[in-house]
Write a protein that holds these residues in place. Structure first.
Motif, PDB file in Angstrom:
ATOM      1  N   LEU A  46       0.816  -1.215   0.000  1.00 39.97           N
ATOM      2  CA  LEU A  46       0.000   0.000   0.000  1.00 39.97           C
ATOM      3  C   LEU A  46       0.843   1.255   0.000  1.00 39.97           C
ATOM      4  O   LEU A  46       0.413   2.305  -0.479  1.00 39.97           O
ATOM      5  CB  LEU A  46      -0.924   0.006   1.221  1.00 39.97           C
ATOM      6  N   ASP A  47       2.047   1.191   0.571  1.00 40.17           N
ATOM      7  CA  ASP A  47       2.878   2.385   0.705  1.00 40.17           C
ATOM      8  C   ASP A  47       4.342   2.008   0.549  1.00 40.17           C
ATOM      9  O   ASP A  47       4.981   1.545   1.483  1.00 40.17           O
ATOM     10  CB  ASP A  47       2.637   3.044   2.066  1.00 40.17           C
ATOM     11  N   LYS A  48       4.887   2.193  -0.654  1.00 46.31           N
ATOM     12  CA  LYS A  48       6.271   1.829  -0.953  1.00 46.31           C
ATOM     13  C   LYS A  48       7.278   2.664  -0.176  1.00 46.31           C
ATOM     14  O   LYS A  48       8.457   2.320  -0.078  1.00 46.31           O
ATOM     15  CB  LYS A  48       6.551   1.982  -2.456  1.00 46.31           C
ATOM     16  N   CYS A  49       6.822   3.792   0.394  1.00 46.31           N
ATOM     17  CA  CYS A  49       7.725   4.662   1.149  1.00 46.31           C
ATOM     18  C   CYS A  49       8.049   4.110   2.526  1.00 46.31           C
ATOM     19  O   CYS A  49       8.841   4.691   3.264  1.00 46.31           O
ATOM     20  CB  CYS A  49       7.135   6.060   1.261  1.00 46.31           C
ATOM     21  N   LYS A  50       7.444   2.997   2.898  1.00 47.91           N
ATOM     22  CA  LYS A  50       7.779   2.359   4.167  1.00 47.91           C
ATOM     23  C   LYS A  50       9.077   1.567   4.073  1.00 47.91           C
ATOM     24  O   LYS A  50       9.558   1.037   5.081  1.00 47.91           O
ATOM     25  CB  LYS A  50       6.635   1.444   4.624  1.00 47.91           C
ATOM     26  N   ALA A  51       9.647   1.473   2.868  1.00 48.86           N
ATOM     27  CA  ALA A  51      10.869   0.690   2.664  1.00 48.86           C
ATOM     28  C   ALA A  51      12.030   1.579   2.253  1.00 48.86           C
ATOM     29  O   ALA A  51      11.864   2.680   1.730  1.00 48.86           O
ATOM     30  CB  ALA A  51      10.646  -0.373   1.590  1.00 48.86           C
ATOM     31  N   LEU A  52      13.226   1.072   2.499  1.00 45.30           N
ATOM     32  CA  LEU A  52      14.447   1.621   1.922  1.00 45.30           C
ATOM     33  C   LEU A  52      14.851   0.731   0.752  1.00 45.30           C
ATOM     34  O   LEU A  52      14.536  -0.462   0.720  1.00 45.30           O
ATOM     35  CB  LEU A  52      15.566   1.652   2.963  1.00 45.30           C
ATOM     36  N   TYR A  53      15.560   1.311  -0.199  1.00 47.26           N
ATOM     37  CA  TYR A  53      15.900   0.601  -1.431  1.00 47.26           C
ATOM     38  C   TYR A  53      17.418   0.465  -1.539  1.00 47.26           C
ATOM     39  O   TYR A  53      18.146   1.468  -1.561  1.00 47.26           O
ATOM     40  CB  TYR A  53      15.312   1.341  -2.633  1.00 47.26           C
ATOM     41  N   ASP A 108      15.728   6.290   0.212  1.00 50.44           N
ATOM     42  CA  ASP A 108      14.302   6.257   0.521  1.00 50.44           C
ATOM     43  C   ASP A 108      13.510   6.323  -0.776  1.00 50.44           C
ATOM     44  O   ASP A 108      14.075   6.349  -1.878  1.00 50.44           O
ATOM     45  CB  ASP A 108      13.916   7.376   1.495  1.00 50.44           C
ATOM     46  N   CYS A 109      12.183   6.349  -0.685  1.00 53.22           N
ATOM     47  CA  CYS A 109      11.352   6.291  -1.885  1.00 53.22           C
ATOM     48  C   CYS A 109      11.432   7.567  -2.709  1.00 53.22           C
ATOM     49  O   CYS A 109      10.990   7.597  -3.853  1.00 53.22           O
ATOM     50  CB  CYS A 109       9.896   6.007  -1.522  1.00 53.22           C
ATOM     51  N   VAL A 163       7.412   9.894   6.774  1.00 57.17           N
ATOM     52  CA  VAL A 163       6.845  11.030   6.044  1.00 57.17           C
ATOM     53  C   VAL A 163       7.720  11.301   4.828  1.00 57.17           C
ATOM     54  O   VAL A 163       8.931  11.443   4.950  1.00 57.17           O
ATOM     55  CB  VAL A 163       6.779  12.292   6.923  1.00 57.17           C
ATOM     56  N   SER A 164       7.103  11.348   3.639  1.00 62.56           N
ATOM     57  CA  SER A 164       7.855  11.579   2.405  1.00 62.56           C
ATOM     58  C   SER A 164       7.158  12.634   1.580  1.00 62.56           C
ATOM     59  O   SER A 164       6.072  13.104   1.915  1.00 62.56           O
ATOM     60  CB  SER A 164       7.969  10.285   1.595  1.00 62.56           C
ATOM     61  N   SER A 165       7.772  12.995   0.458  1.00 65.50           N
ATOM     62  CA  SER A 165       7.169  13.989  -0.429  1.00 65.50           C
ATOM     63  C   SER A 165       5.933  13.437  -1.116  1.00 65.50           C
ATOM     64  O   SER A 165       5.185  14.170  -1.749  1.00 65.50           O
ATOM     65  CB  SER A 165       8.184  14.444  -1.491  1.00 65.50           C
ATOM     66  N   TRP A 166       5.720  12.098  -0.982  1.00 69.13           N
ATOM     67  CA  TRP A 166       4.509  11.509  -1.549  1.00 69.13           C
ATOM     68  C   TRP A 166       3.293  11.794  -0.680  1.00 69.13           C
ATOM     69  O   TRP A 166       2.166  11.618  -1.100  1.00 69.13           O
ATOM     70  CB  TRP A 166       4.676   9.991  -1.689  1.00 69.13           C
TER      71      TRP A 166
END
Length: 243
Positions: free
Chosen positions: A72-79, A99-100, A146-149
């Motif tokens: 649901l929220d890819k910003c919960k992960a680091l890449y 981050d995302c 919290v991200s820019s998304w």
């Protein structure tokens, strides 16, 4: 003396990132690094996944089935990424986490090797670079990412101008709601799971995820609506749900 200096160099390379790293639960590793032509060449992707699993991250390949909250929220992960910093006579790599939004939140010390065998050289240099990961003292904090998304309404803009105009779709297939943890799975008559919906703090409002779509399901009057984006278009799909 050389080992002592290396220890402190590694320590200070990781310590500045420790707090932000603790805010993340997941790390996603690509199947192939950009500087290599094959997926998991020299087993580097699997080794990288193992390196970030060791301190306690939940790690996945980018092609794996993700947990519902991550889907649901890819910003919960680091890449994760592996940068090739090889020279003429040495093989060198650096481990990176982004981050995302593409911001680097962790960068390891450079690992290097003078081995002539590519596989041995990459394994030795990756093992050296991973020493930085071993020093981060990771412990998941559970904080909200919290991200820019994260979207906030523009100030002084009428609400009518802020809302997107959806494309309406009427799905007449009957979907049967089966209780699951924190929500329902919606199945057709096959039965096949078409959609999973999860409760929110708002009554009759759910986050929704399928194999190909993420969005929200909510009640409008007597109708259930599934809204999601497809090819940058907002789709508003009327569902026939039997609870």
């Amino acid at each position: 003396m050389k080992k002592t200096l290396l220890f402190f160099a590694l320590l200070f390379s990781g310590i500045g990132f420790a707090q932000s790293l603790n805010d993340y639960k997941y790390v996603i590793v690509p199947e192939r690094f950009e500087f290599l032509k094959e997926a998991n060449k020299y087993n580097l992707n699997s080794l990288t996944k193992m390196i970030f699993s060791k301190p306690g991250f939940e790690t996945y390949f980018s092609t794996d089935k993700m947990p519902d909250e991550l889907a649901l929220d890819k910003c919960k992960a680091l890449y994760a990424d592996l940068l090739n910093e090889s020279g003429i006579l040495t093989t060198g790599v650096v481990l990176v986490l982004k981050d995302c939004d593409g911001r680097v939140v962790f960068k390891s010390m450079k690992g290097s090797s003078k081995e002539k065998s590519y596989q041995k050289a990459y394994h030795e240099s990756l093992r050296e670079a991973s020493a930085s990961v071993n020093l981060i003292n990771y412990k998941y904090s559970g904080k909200e990412i919290v991200s820019s998304w994260t979207k906030t309404p523009a100030k002084n803009v009428p609400a009518a101008q802020q809302a997107a105009t959806p494309i309406t779709v009427n799905n007449e297939n009957v979907l049967f709601a089966q209780p699951i943890t924190n929500g329902y799975q919606l199945v057709d008559s096959t039965p096949k799971v078409i959609l999973k919906i999860f409760k929110t703090s708002q009554q009759d409002s759910y986050t929704a995820v399928s194999d190909s779509k993420n969005g929200v399901v909510f009640k409008r009057g007597n109708d259930w609506i599934f809204e999601y984006y497809q090819n940058d278009k907002l789709i508003s799909e009327k569902l026939n749900i039997k609870f």
